[in-house]
Design a protein around this motif. Structure first.
Motif, mmCIF file in Angstrom:
data_model
loop_
_atom_site.group_PDB
_atom_site.id
_atom_site.type_symbol
_atom_site.label_atom_id
_atom_site.label_comp_id
_atom_site.label_asym_id
_atom_site.label_seq_id
_atom_site.Cartn_x
_atom_site.Cartn_y
_atom_site.Cartn_z
ATOM 1 N N TYR A 75 20.383 41.650 84.771
ATOM 2 C CA TYR A 75 19.701 40.259 84.701
ATOM 3 C C TYR A 75 18.666 40.366 83.377
ATOM 4 O O TYR A 75 18.026 41.182 83.149
ATOM 5 C CB TYR A 75 18.847 40.159 85.920
ATOM 6 C CG TYR A 75 18.372 38.726 86.102
ATOM 7 C CD1 TYR A 75 19.170 37.695 86.837
ATOM 8 C CD2 TYR A 75 16.894 38.338 86.170
ATOM 9 C CE1 TYR A 75 18.670 36.362 86.990
ATOM 10 C CE2 TYR A 75 16.392 37.454 86.437
ATOM 11 C CZ TYR A 75 17.373 36.299 86.897
ATOM 12 O OH TYR A 75 16.750 34.937 87.143
ATOM 13 N N PRO A 76 18.615 39.104 82.781
ATOM 14 C CA PRO A 76 17.552 38.985 81.466
ATOM 15 C C PRO A 76 16.266 39.135 81.922
ATOM 16 O O PRO A 76 15.891 38.576 82.894
ATOM 17 C CB PRO A 76 17.889 37.885 80.690
ATOM 18 C CG PRO A 76 18.660 36.929 81.945
ATOM 19 C CD PRO A 76 19.243 37.755 82.794
ATOM 20 N N ILE A 77 15.318 39.779 81.133
ATOM 21 C CA ILE A 77 13.891 39.868 81.157
ATOM 22 C C ILE A 77 13.471 40.445 79.762
ATOM 23 O O ILE A 77 13.911 41.319 79.324
ATOM 24 C CB ILE A 77 13.371 40.537 82.413
ATOM 25 C CG1 ILE A 77 11.824 40.491 82.612
ATOM 26 C CG2 ILE A 77 14.095 42.323 82.221
ATOM 27 C CD1 ILE A 77 11.232 41.131 83.776
ATOM 28 N N THR A 78 12.333 39.648 79.489
ATOM 29 C CA THR A 78 11.619 40.074 78.324
ATOM 30 C C THR A 78 10.916 41.577 78.558
ATOM 31 O O THR A 78 10.395 41.361 79.708
ATOM 32 C CB THR A 78 10.553 39.219 77.857
ATOM 33 O OG1 THR A 78 11.267 37.995 77.387
ATOM 34 C CG2 THR A 78 9.932 39.437 76.544
ATOM 35 N N THR A 126 15.829 41.801 77.217
ATOM 36 C CA THR A 126 17.128 41.106 77.070
ATOM 37 C C THR A 126 17.842 41.433 75.656
ATOM 38 O O THR A 126 19.227 41.253 75.942
ATOM 39 C CB THR A 126 16.485 39.507 76.943
ATOM 40 O OG1 THR A 126 15.668 39.362 78.048
ATOM 41 C CG2 THR A 126 17.673 38.662 76.739
ATOM 42 N N LEU A 167 20.844 43.494 76.859
ATOM 43 C CA LEU A 167 22.056 42.527 77.534
ATOM 44 C C LEU A 167 22.802 41.679 76.152
ATOM 45 O O LEU A 167 24.021 41.584 76.433
ATOM 46 C CB LEU A 167 21.302 41.303 78.386
ATOM 47 C CG LEU A 167 22.300 40.619 79.039
ATOM 48 C CD1 LEU A 167 23.545 41.099 79.913
ATOM 49 C CD2 LEU A 167 21.348 39.506 80.025
ATOM 50 N N GLU A 168 21.836 41.106 75.311
ATOM 51 C CA GLU A 168 22.495 40.470 74.155
ATOM 52 C C GLU A 168 23.485 41.157 73.473
ATOM 53 O O GLU A 168 24.768 40.914 73.302
ATOM 54 C CB GLU A 168 21.470 39.848 73.351
ATOM 55 C CG GLU A 168 20.578 38.792 74.139
ATOM 56 C CD GLU A 168 19.376 38.360 73.076
ATOM 57 O OE1 GLU A 168 19.131 39.252 72.205
ATOM 58 O OE2 GLU A 168 18.774 37.466 73.496
ATOM 59 N N TYR A 222 18.927 29.353 80.837
ATOM 60 C CA TYR A 222 17.942 30.171 80.697
ATOM 61 C C TYR A 222 17.116 30.388 79.489
ATOM 62 O O TYR A 222 17.513 30.875 78.626
ATOM 63 C CB TYR A 222 18.026 31.790 81.128
ATOM 64 C CG TYR A 222 18.387 32.112 82.544
ATOM 65 C CD1 TYR A 222 18.525 31.253 83.488
ATOM 66 C CD2 TYR A 222 19.094 33.483 82.636
ATOM 67 C CE1 TYR A 222 19.162 31.605 84.811
ATOM 68 C CE2 TYR A 222 19.581 33.761 83.699
ATOM 69 C CZ TYR A 222 19.692 32.898 84.968
ATOM 70 O OH TYR A 222 20.055 33.170 86.134
ATOM 71 N N MET A 282 13.554 30.721 78.476
ATOM 72 C CA MET A 282 12.759 31.596 78.115
ATOM 73 C C MET A 282 13.332 32.887 77.751
ATOM 74 O O MET A 282 12.754 33.898 76.683
ATOM 75 C CB MET A 282 11.880 32.227 79.163
ATOM 76 C CG MET A 282 10.513 32.912 78.660
ATOM 77 S SD MET A 282 9.139 33.076 80.326
ATOM 78 C CE MET A 282 8.162 31.759 79.562
ATOM 79 N N THR A 283 14.499 33.471 78.283
ATOM 80 C CA THR A 283 15.034 34.684 77.665
ATOM 81 C C THR A 283 16.167 34.309 76.810
ATOM 82 O O THR A 283 16.932 35.342 76.262
ATOM 83 C CB THR A 283 15.675 35.495 78.969
ATOM 84 O OG1 THR A 283 16.534 34.501 79.793
ATOM 85 C CG2 THR A 283 14.688 36.084 79.734
ATOM 86 N N GLN A 341 20.726 32.375 78.107
ATOM 87 C CA GLN A 341 21.932 32.724 79.159
ATOM 88 C C GLN A 341 22.082 31.720 80.060
ATOM 89 O O GLN A 341 21.522 30.805 80.290
ATOM 90 C CB GLN A 341 21.435 34.095 80.130
ATOM 91 C CG GLN A 341 21.042 35.315 79.237
ATOM 92 C CD GLN A 341 19.606 35.369 78.578
ATOM 93 O OE1 GLN A 341 18.809 34.641 79.012
ATOM 94 N NE2 GLN A 341 19.585 36.213 77.983
ATOM 95 N N ALA A 364 27.011 32.517 72.558
ATOM 96 C CA ALA A 364 27.004 33.964 72.213
ATOM 97 C C ALA A 364 26.607 34.851 73.553
ATOM 98 O O ALA A 364 27.346 35.898 73.596
ATOM 99 C CB ALA A 364 26.121 34.139 71.115
ATOM 100 N N LEU A 365 26.006 34.277 74.457
ATOM 101 C CA LEU A 365 25.788 35.152 75.439
ATOM 102 C C LEU A 365 26.582 34.815 76.794
ATOM 103 O O LEU A 365 26.410 35.366 77.833
ATOM 104 C CB LEU A 365 24.421 34.861 76.091
ATOM 105 C CG LEU A 365 23.339 35.377 74.717
ATOM 106 C CD1 LEU A 365 21.876 34.985 75.293
ATOM 107 C CD2 LEU A 365 23.512 36.886 74.687
#
Lengths: 385, 277
Positions: free
Chosen positions: A31-34, A37, A40-41, B130, B132-133, B136, B148-149
């Motif tokens: 799951y993405p999170i700063t 991320t 994941l990318e 999404y 902010m991230t 996605q 891309a994601l």
């Protein structure tokens, strides 16, 4: 650069993604999170290019991501995930479950301040607060170490059947770009064979995991986890040595930097180690007998090695980039406990240094050594920003 | 003290002095404008309003509204808003966030908040990504959105938040477009006034990660049918519309959650009596 490898300029997060690619995982729920991320990318990109064959799952939360990791891992699949800060805290319930169910998951956590207040800064409290969840914990200083540690972690996790968390600091490691030696697939395949689990969720075998136990069996499960935990130190030593034989980069539970005849030893973890190295060099040039003890393996804490290393050292300064309210720095607490009753134990200073991502320059570390090395330690936390 | 008479407020009275950090062209600017206009039209005193959010670009909105605010943790804005409303039923509670916060990590809370039907207004700035991230796909993203994601698209069925709200017991369901602040203001006024749980989905383009959403202004259209108080009829309409039908789609008569316990007050005379020594 060592042979049989490519040199690339990589951030810590992208280095982790390359480590994951080389480890050939089967399932990756993230799951993405700063500031996690970019891991994941990059994994998404590598998967789209066909360089990662894993099933990449993007669930609706970190809690769901870790839930999926556990069940996938228990089928015998090699599983990786990554998170940071709030995401790790949301996983907390499942972190206990993962180690209790003996799931060999490898996770990268990007150390970031927990809320409130909101912040995105390097601080290790998020993962240190998980110290009782039964995960092996490694702390990484550089992008290179993060890549190398991911691959070693799979071997340790799958041998001990205990999940491993590798933490590296937000931005200082996660986003800083450095030259990284990316080993070849054949080298990694030689080091890390495919995961073969005889104990797995498999209809052919007919096992189940996590059933309610009576008191005696619950107690037994903890004793078994403890017995396995006690093998981890040697597994980390073996993995670091074998990796060194293949790549020229050896690792262990602890690293000693210029500690020979040191009157003062600085003990710390993560990116702060890089700063301390520079400070130690500066001070050694001036004739100050100072060295660094880097703690790479935090869980299980290498107590015997720490006692051996610090016996007879007059003074140790623990630099904690975290603050546990009511007690102080977590590494300081752990060191006090590890050295309890040791003859010739050092005067142990616990310094809250860089909490919340505040920058600590090499010159500041020199000042701390000169300010505290002659003093008697106090019991409570010492803020030094 | 005499009974309070609502003074006239301007939308600017509800704007804080913090400059939004949203991207230029983000739809959320107009949502902020509509929220402040709606509060002015309702004449709510800023100190009688609370704006609660979770995490994401749109969840920054409490900082930009001049009222009480709470920037909570990811996905938990509705439980926080619920706790606040039961402790202080006199407050107008607005819960705001995005499609990721509300339908992914907070998806279960969304259903249960609708079901509890407590008197709060939930505003979701839906940009189907999404933000902010950094791009996605979210639960409302089209399955074939290629990025891309999400190379080749997720292939996953998008969420139907309005239908889920109806099925779960929400008492007011509407869809608006951020680029039409006049209509959005009208809908928000009605949503806040309506008792029980009001859910307003505001289509709010993300110009950075979904530049294609700039085209929404050309495809949104007013719902061709009158609002209904029949949830089944509303749900059928929403399931078969094109997703750009704007208006109040359901205004129900479900009894809102009944609060028990002590009555809270912000009346200074009453508070003075309570705390008199």
């Amino acid at each position: 650069m060592h042979g049989n490898a490519n040199g690339l300029l990589l951030s810590g997060n992208h280095a982790v993604a390359h480590g994951v690619r080389l480890a050939r995982p089967d399932v990756i729920p993230v799951y993405p999170i700063t500031p996690q991320t970019p891991i994941l990318e990059k994994i998404t990109e590598l998967q789209a290019e066909g360089q990662i064959a894993a099933e990449l799952l993007t669930p609706e939360s970190e809690h769901s991501a870790m839930s999926a990791c556990i069940s996938a891992s228990l089928t015998g699949a090699r599983v990786f995930t990554a998170t940071s800060s709030q995401g790790l805290l949301l996983m907390h319930e499942l972190l206990h479950y993962a180690s209790g169910a003996r799931a060999s998951i490898v996770m990268c956590n990007v150390n970031r301040t927990p809320a409130a207040p909101w912040g995105f800064w390097p601080d290790q409290l998020d993962s240190l607060a998980q110290r009782d969840t039964g995960w092996i914990q490694l702390y990484s200083e550089t992008p290179q170490e993060s890549l190398d540690s991911v691959i070693q972690a799979f071997r340790v996790a799958e041998t001990a059947r205990i999940p491993v968390m590798i933490s590296h600091d937000a931005f200082y490691v996660s986003h800083a770009v450095e030259p990284v030696d990316v080993p070849s697939q054949s080298l990694v395949d030689e080091f890390l064979p495919a995961f073969r689990s005889d104990i797995r969720l498999d209809t052919e075998i007919g096992r189940s995991f996590g059933a309610p136990n009576d008191q005696a069996n619950w107690n037994r499960s903890r004793r078994e986890l403890d017995a396995s935990m006690q093998t981890v130190n040697d597994l980390v030593i073996d993995a670091g040595r074998d990796w060194g034989a293949l790549t020229g980069r050896s690792y262990g539970p602890l690293e000693f930097y210029r500690t020979e005849d040191a009157e003062v030893v600085i003990v710390t973890m993560g990116s702060m180690c890089g700063t301390v190295r520079d400070a130690v060099d500066e001070m050694r040039d001036k004739g100050v007998a100072v060295g660094m003890l880097k703690v790479r393996l935090f869980r299980p804490l290498p107590v015997a090695a720490l006692r051996e290393a610090l016996a007879g050292v007059p003074c140790a300064l623990v630099l904690d980039r975290n603050y546990s309210p009511g007690t102080g720095g977590v590494l300081h607490q752990e060191l006090k406990s590890a050295l309890y009753g040791l003859a010739g134990a050092p005067r142990l200073h616990g310094l809250l240094t860089g909490v919340g991502g505040v920058n600590v320059a090499p010159g500041r570390i020199e000042q701390l050594v000169s300010e505290f090395s002659g003093k008697e330690p106090v019991v409570g936390p010492v803020w030094v920003e | 003290m005499t009974a309070h008479t609502a003074p006239a407020f301007k939308a600017s009275d509800y704007k804080s002095d913090i400059k939004p950090v949203w991207c230029p062209g983000c739809g959320d600017y107009h949502v902020l404008l509509s929220v402040t206009r709606a509060l002015a039209e309702l004449g709510r005193r800023p100190e009688d309003v609370a704006c609660i959010s979770g995490i994401g670009c749109s969840s920054r909105i409490p900082a930009y509204v001049n009222c009480y605010g709470f920037h909570g943790v990811h996905g938990r804005s509705l439980p926080i808003g619920t706790g606040l409303k039961v402790a202080r039923p006199d407050l107008t509670v607005l819960v705001a966030g995005g499609d990721g916060d509300g339908f992914s990590i907070g998806g279960n809370h969304f259903q249960h908040a609708c079901r509890r039907n407590i008197d709060i207004t939930y505003i979701v700035m839906d940009n189907r990504v999404y933000g902010m991230t950094k791009g996605q796909p979210s639960p409302t993203t089209e399955p074939d959105w290629d990025s891309a994601l999400s190379p080749g698209g997720t292939g996953l069925s998008p969420f139907h938040p309005l239908v889920i709200a109806l099925a779960s017991g929400a008492n007011f369901v509407a869809r608006t477009f951020s680029g039409d602040p006049n209509r959005t203001t009208e809908v928000l006024v009605e949503a806040i006034k309506h008792p029980g749980f009001s859910f307003v989905q505001i289509l709010s383009p993300c110009v950075t990660f979904r530049p294609d959403e700039r085209g929404w202004k050309d495809v949104v259209h007013t719902a061709a049918v009158e609002e209904t108080d029949d949830p089944a009829r509303a749900a059928r309409r929403i399931m078969t519309d094109d997703g750009f039908n704007i208006g109040i789609l359901y205004r129900g008569n479900r009894a809102p959650y009944k609060l028990t316990g002590r009555e809270a007050t912000s009346d200074t005379d009453q508070l003075g009596e309570m705390f008199a020594i």
